[in-house]
Design a protein around this motif. Sequence first.
Motif, PDB file in Angstrom:
ATOM      1  N   VAL A  35      19.581 -20.679  22.465  1.00 40.21           N
ATOM      2  CA  VAL A  35      18.935 -20.370  21.184  1.00 40.21           C
ATOM      3  C   VAL A  35      17.714 -19.521  21.509  1.00 40.21           C
ATOM      4  O   VAL A  35      17.037 -19.729  22.522  1.00 40.21           O
ATOM      5  CB  VAL A  35      18.547 -21.635  20.402  1.00 40.21           C
ATOM      6  N   ILE A  36      17.459 -18.527  20.674  1.00 39.27           N
ATOM      7  CA  ILE A  36      16.439 -17.523  20.979  1.00 39.27           C
ATOM      8  C   ILE A  36      15.491 -17.374  19.794  1.00 39.27           C
ATOM      9  O   ILE A  36      15.934 -17.143  18.663  1.00 39.27           O
ATOM     10  CB  ILE A  36      17.082 -16.162  21.309  1.00 39.27           C
ATOM     11  N   ALA A  37      14.208 -17.514  20.050  1.00 38.47           N
ATOM     12  CA  ALA A  37      13.201 -17.360  19.004  1.00 38.47           C
ATOM     13  C   ALA A  37      12.825 -15.893  18.851  1.00 38.47           C
ATOM     14  O   ALA A  37      12.777 -15.145  19.827  1.00 38.47           O
ATOM     15  CB  ALA A  37      11.958 -18.180  19.341  1.00 38.47           C
ATOM     16  N   ARG A  38      12.551 -15.501  17.623  1.00 30.67           N
ATOM     17  CA  ARG A  38      12.035 -14.162  17.382  1.00 30.67           C
ATOM     18  C   ARG A  38      10.793 -14.235  16.506  1.00 30.67           C
ATOM     19  O   ARG A  38      10.521 -15.240  15.844  1.00 30.67           O
ATOM     20  CB  ARG A  38      13.081 -13.258  16.731  1.00 30.67           C
ATOM     21  N   ASN A  39      10.032 -13.158  16.516  1.00 26.37           N
ATOM     22  CA  ASN A  39       8.789 -13.067  15.773  1.00 26.37           C
ATOM     23  C   ASN A  39       9.025 -13.142  14.270  1.00 26.37           C
ATOM     24  O   ASN A  39      10.030 -12.643  13.778  1.00 26.37           O
ATOM     25  CB  ASN A  39       8.116 -11.728  16.134  1.00 26.37           C
ATOM     26  N   LYS A  40       8.089 -13.754  13.534  1.00 18.66           N
ATOM     27  CA  LYS A  40       8.187 -13.800  12.072  1.00 18.66           C
ATOM     28  C   LYS A  40       8.101 -12.412  11.461  1.00 18.66           C
ATOM     29  O   LYS A  40       8.546 -12.186  10.348  1.00 18.66           O
ATOM     30  CB  LYS A  40       7.067 -14.668  11.483  1.00 18.66           C
ATOM     31  N   GLY A  41       7.470 -11.493  12.173  1.00 17.79           N
ATOM     32  CA  GLY A  41       7.294 -10.149  11.630  1.00 17.79           C
ATOM     33  C   GLY A  41       6.014  -9.987  10.845  1.00 17.79           C
ATOM     34  O   GLY A  41       5.755  -8.923  10.278  1.00 17.79           O
ATOM     35  N   PHE A  42       5.196 -11.019  10.819  1.00 14.44           N
ATOM     36  CA  PHE A  42       3.902 -10.893  10.146  1.00 14.44           C
ATOM     37  C   PHE A  42       2.987 -12.012  10.625  1.00 14.44           C
ATOM     38  O   PHE A  42       3.444 -13.019  11.172  1.00 14.44           O
ATOM     39  CB  PHE A  42       4.055 -10.962   8.621  1.00 14.44           C
ATOM     40  N   SER A  43       1.688 -11.817  10.431  1.00  7.97           N
ATOM     41  CA  SER A  43       0.704 -12.867  10.695  1.00  7.97           C
ATOM     42  C   SER A  43      -0.198 -12.977   9.480  1.00  7.97           C
ATOM     43  O   SER A  43      -0.435 -11.990   8.772  1.00  7.97           O
ATOM     44  CB  SER A  43      -0.109 -12.565  11.962  1.00  7.97           C
ATOM     45  N   THR A  44      -0.698 -14.168   9.224  1.00 10.68           N
ATOM     46  CA  THR A  44      -1.474 -14.413   8.014  1.00 10.68           C
ATOM     47  C   THR A  44      -2.975 -14.409   8.316  1.00 10.68           C
ATOM     48  O   THR A  44      -3.403 -14.384   9.458  1.00 10.68           O
ATOM     49  CB  THR A  44      -1.086 -15.769   7.402  1.00 10.68           C
ATOM     50  N   GLY A  45      -3.765 -14.433   7.248  1.00 12.57           N
ATOM     51  CA  GLY A  45      -5.215 -14.598   7.385  1.00 12.57           C
ATOM     52  C   GLY A  45      -5.954 -13.395   7.914  1.00 12.57           C
ATOM     53  O   GLY A  45      -6.994 -13.536   8.552  1.00 12.57           O
ATOM     54  N   THR A  46      -5.471 -12.167   7.621  1.00 12.06           N
ATOM     55  CA  THR A  46      -6.094 -10.987   8.231  1.00 12.06           C
ATOM     56  C   THR A  46      -7.126 -10.296   7.333  1.00 12.06           C
ATOM     57  O   THR A  46      -7.876  -9.454   7.806  1.00 12.06           O
ATOM     58  CB  THR A  46      -5.037  -9.947   8.643  1.00 12.06           C
ATOM     59  N   PHE A  47      -7.156 -10.625   6.042  1.00 14.60           N
ATOM     60  CA  PHE A  47      -8.135 -10.006   5.143  1.00 14.60           C
ATOM     61  C   PHE A  47      -8.409 -10.947   3.989  1.00 14.60           C
ATOM     62  O   PHE A  47      -7.481 -11.428   3.326  1.00 14.60           O
ATOM     63  CB  PHE A  47      -7.597  -8.680   4.595  1.00 14.60           C
ATOM     64  N   ALA A  48      -9.686 -11.226   3.742  1.00 14.59           N
ATOM     65  CA  ALA A  48     -10.069 -12.072   2.615  1.00 14.59           C
ATOM     66  C   ALA A  48     -11.390 -11.572   2.042  1.00 14.59           C
ATOM     67  O   ALA A  48     -12.199 -10.942   2.739  1.00 14.59           O
ATOM     68  CB  ALA A  48     -10.203 -13.527   3.060  1.00 14.59           C
ATOM     69  N   ILE A  49     -11.599 -11.851   0.777  1.00 11.78           N
ATOM     70  CA  ILE A  49     -12.818 -11.440   0.075  1.00 11.78           C
ATOM     71  C   ILE A  49     -13.614 -12.691  -0.281  1.00 11.78           C
ATOM     72  O   ILE A  49     -13.059 -13.649  -0.845  1.00 11.78           O
ATOM     73  CB  ILE A  49     -12.479 -10.649  -1.200  1.00 11.78           C
ATOM     74  N   SER A  50     -14.892 -12.678   0.037  1.00 12.01           N
ATOM     75  CA  SER A  50     -15.725 -13.848  -0.250  1.00 12.01           C
ATOM     76  C   SER A  50     -16.356 -13.741  -1.637  1.00 12.01           C
ATOM     77  O   SER A  50     -16.392 -12.674  -2.258  1.00 12.01           O
ATOM     78  CB  SER A  50     -16.831 -13.990   0.799  1.00 12.01           C
ATOM     79  N   LYS A  51     -16.892 -14.858  -2.099  1.00  7.43           N
ATOM     80  CA  LYS A  51     -17.536 -14.880  -3.413  1.00  7.43           C
ATOM     81  C   LYS A  51     -18.824 -14.063  -3.436  1.00  7.43           C
ATOM     82  O   LYS A  51     -19.340 -13.730  -4.513  1.00  7.43           O
ATOM     83  CB  LYS A  51     -17.823 -16.324  -3.836  1.00  7.43           C
ATOM     84  N   SER A  52     -19.358 -13.717  -2.259  1.00 10.56           N
ATOM     85  CA  SER A  52     -20.557 -12.886  -2.197  1.00 10.56           C
ATOM     86  C   SER A  52     -20.268 -11.431  -2.553  1.00 10.56           C
ATOM     87  O   SER A  52     -21.187 -10.662  -2.833  1.00 10.56           O
ATOM     88  CB  SER A  52     -21.162 -12.945  -0.789  1.00 10.56           C
ATOM     89  N   ASN A  53     -19.004 -11.058  -2.519  1.00  9.51           N
ATOM     90  CA  ASN A  53     -18.592  -9.672  -2.741  1.00  9.51           C
ATOM     91  C   ASN A  53     -18.674  -9.342  -4.229  1.00  9.51           C
ATOM     92  O   ASN A  53     -17.977  -9.943  -5.047  1.00  9.51           O
ATOM     93  CB  ASN A  53     -17.161  -9.482  -2.231  1.00  9.51           C
ATOM     94  N   ARG A  54     -19.485  -8.365  -4.580  1.00  8.03           N
ATOM     95  CA  ARG A  54     -19.664  -7.998  -5.976  1.00  8.03           C
ATOM     96  C   ARG A  54     -18.795  -6.804  -6.375  1.00  8.03           C
ATOM     97  O   ARG A  54     -18.873  -6.326  -7.507  1.00  8.03           O
ATOM     98  CB  ARG A  54     -21.149  -7.715  -6.247  1.00  8.03           C
ATOM     99  N   SER A  55     -17.966  -6.336  -5.438  1.00  5.54           N
ATOM    100  CA  SER A  55     -17.038  -5.240  -5.735  1.00  5.54           C
ATOM    101  C   SER A  55     -15.649  -5.549  -5.192  1.00  5.54           C
ATOM    102  O   SER A  55     -15.113  -4.829  -4.347  1.00  5.54           O
ATOM    103  CB  SER A  55     -17.560  -3.929  -5.128  1.00  5.54           C
ATOM    104  N   PRO A  56     -15.038  -6.648  -5.630  1.00  4.02           N
ATOM    105  CA  PRO A  56     -13.712  -6.996  -5.116  1.00  4.02           C
ATOM    106  C   PRO A  56     -12.651  -5.950  -5.432  1.00  4.02           C
ATOM    107  O   PRO A  56     -11.715  -5.749  -4.654  1.00  4.02           O
ATOM    108  CB  PRO A  56     -13.401  -8.333  -5.791  1.00  4.02           C
ATOM    109  N   GLU A  57     -12.797  -5.252  -6.579  1.00  5.33           N
ATOM    110  CA  GLU A  57     -11.813  -4.227  -6.928  1.00  5.33           C
ATOM    111  C   GLU A  57     -11.848  -3.078  -5.918  1.00  5.33           C
ATOM    112  O   GLU A  57     -10.808  -2.598  -5.449  1.00  5.33           O
ATOM    113  CB  GLU A  57     -12.078  -3.687  -8.345  1.00  5.33           C
ATOM    114  N   ALA A  58     -13.050  -2.633  -5.583  1.00  5.57           N
ATOM    115  CA  ALA A  58     -13.185  -1.564  -4.582  1.00  5.57           C
ATOM    116  C   ALA A  58     -12.703  -2.044  -3.217  1.00  5.57           C
ATOM    117  O   ALA A  58     -12.092  -1.294  -2.456  1.00  5.57           O
ATOM    118  CB  ALA A  58     -14.645  -1.100  -4.503  1.00  5.57           C
ATOM    119  N   SER A  59     -12.955  -3.320  -2.919  1.00  8.01           N
ATOM    120  CA  SER A  59     -12.578  -3.879  -1.617  1.00  8.01           C
ATOM    121  C   SER A  59     -11.057  -3.923  -1.448  1.00  8.01           C
ATOM    122  O   SER A  59     -10.536  -3.595  -0.384  1.00  8.01           O
ATOM    123  CB  SER A  59     -13.153  -5.293  -1.470  1.00  8.01           C
TER     124      SER A  59
END
Length: 536
Positions: free
Chosen positions: A347-371
């Motif tokens: 049996v052979i494992a392969r990569n999911k093809g993606f990783s999570t948690g790479t970009f997030a916006i905090s509540k301090s950000n006052r321009s989430p649309e631009a972000s």
Amino acid sequence: MSNRKMKVVASALAVMMTITVLSGCVSKKENGNAAGSSGSSKESSLNKEGFPIVNKPLTLSIMAPDMGIQNWKDMPVMQEMEKLTGIKIEYRNAPRDSFDTKKNLVFASGDYPDIFFASKLTQAEEQNYGSQGILIPLEKLIDEYAPNIKKVLADKPDIRKSITAPDGHIYSLPRIEPYQPWYRNPMWYNGKMLKELNVTKLPETTDELYDLLKRARDEDPNKNGKKDEIPLSSSSGIKLRDIRTWILGAFGAYEEELYVDDKDKVHYTPAEEAYKGYVTYLNKLWADNLLDHESFSQTDDQKKAKIKNDQVLLFSDWHAYMSHGGKPNTEDLMFSPIRSDKLSAPVIARNKGFSTGTFAISKSNRSPEASIRWVDYMYSTEGEMLFNKGPEGILWKYTDSSKSQIEYLPVPNGEDRETYRSKITPNFGIASPMVVPDEPVKDEFAKWVENESKTKLLDRGARVPFPALFLTDAESAEVAALRSDLTTYVAQMEAKFITGQESLDGWDKYVQTLKKMGSDRFQEIYQKAYDRWKNS
């Protein structure tokens, strides 16, 4: 005072109060505009489409892991992004090796960056800080302002499922790598040694691998007249994870902790017969001096020194030449997964093809649309190329007007291409939020590696062991407590079983101890989470 005078005074006071209120409103409006120029939300300066993203100066702070090779502000990619988008970035980066510690301190401090970039946010962190309102939901922003991300998630519904928290919100974006099949670094055979041993066919079974490792130990394939060959080696930092990744499959387990079988049953690997088969086999290699006895104590650099000295037959790295030194070559063959006598095929494992948690916006950000518009560019064809290869004209250029073909340019100062690339883009050694494009120009080495992966992994049924998924808050807390003790105990016992400090006659006692520590409950929690994910 006469009534007339009192009325005059009252009128004057009323006028003064009106002026004060009006000037206060103007002051607040001006302050709001000033704040907006550096980060207010839904301001008139935001362009919903095209570039620049904003018409007024905007500064966003980001926190990211830094490889320590080049200041991000001096990287041509980030300079190009500022010119294109009109958004200036304030960097709050921390060294990659200590980044997780710094990230935890930042979350505890309350002084958040506007953006967490390539920050390896765990799904537990997303759920925890998302539920507290520290990380803001992204799904509505994606629908309205991020057409590239929206399309990618529509095309890959399993990824959207995996990044959606139990409360229905998306708190982070994935890095998508559709062309990378390796579950982890492959193992490689030293090509010079194979040639000296006249190996024309790679091992297909555990017995055949044992015989080859034994020949490497005894037949002086590095031809230095010394018995210094090491058939198989690992290092203390990964605690045999590289070997475990590829040898477990010979006994029927896809992954070292959790995997789901074809009948949607979740397995806890360390308590299963497949794991027993693996440690029994490694114990045999250890006893016969076929597994490096310094694998549990040496650093990765010490292991690589042995590889570079042509002492090691079988080892792990992203590419073999990265351990050997020198340029890419097709002499060192990729390990071909083997099977034990209990299986008809590995049996052979392969990569999911993606990783999570790479970009997030905090509540301090006052321009989430631009972000979200800023990061959405990284999921476009042009943005992928910019972040992956650097700006056009430095290391590459398009060769046709349709921008479908490129050619590589000579590396400035004759430097190594990858070394130079690490200085011009942050997408080096970290998981940036983006779609990683297929290599647009494949040299002979790249074509060879692609074929090795296809014939040895993909064509033989490699599949993802377990999907990325969320646990509920209660499940997450329980799993964290269980995993801490289980992981420590499994690692200790694995080393003892392999080195012979603990007899394999004690296997049943070991499994019972796992059960007392909660391994069945651990498996049960993930079964429920998998069922939710499957049916979502």
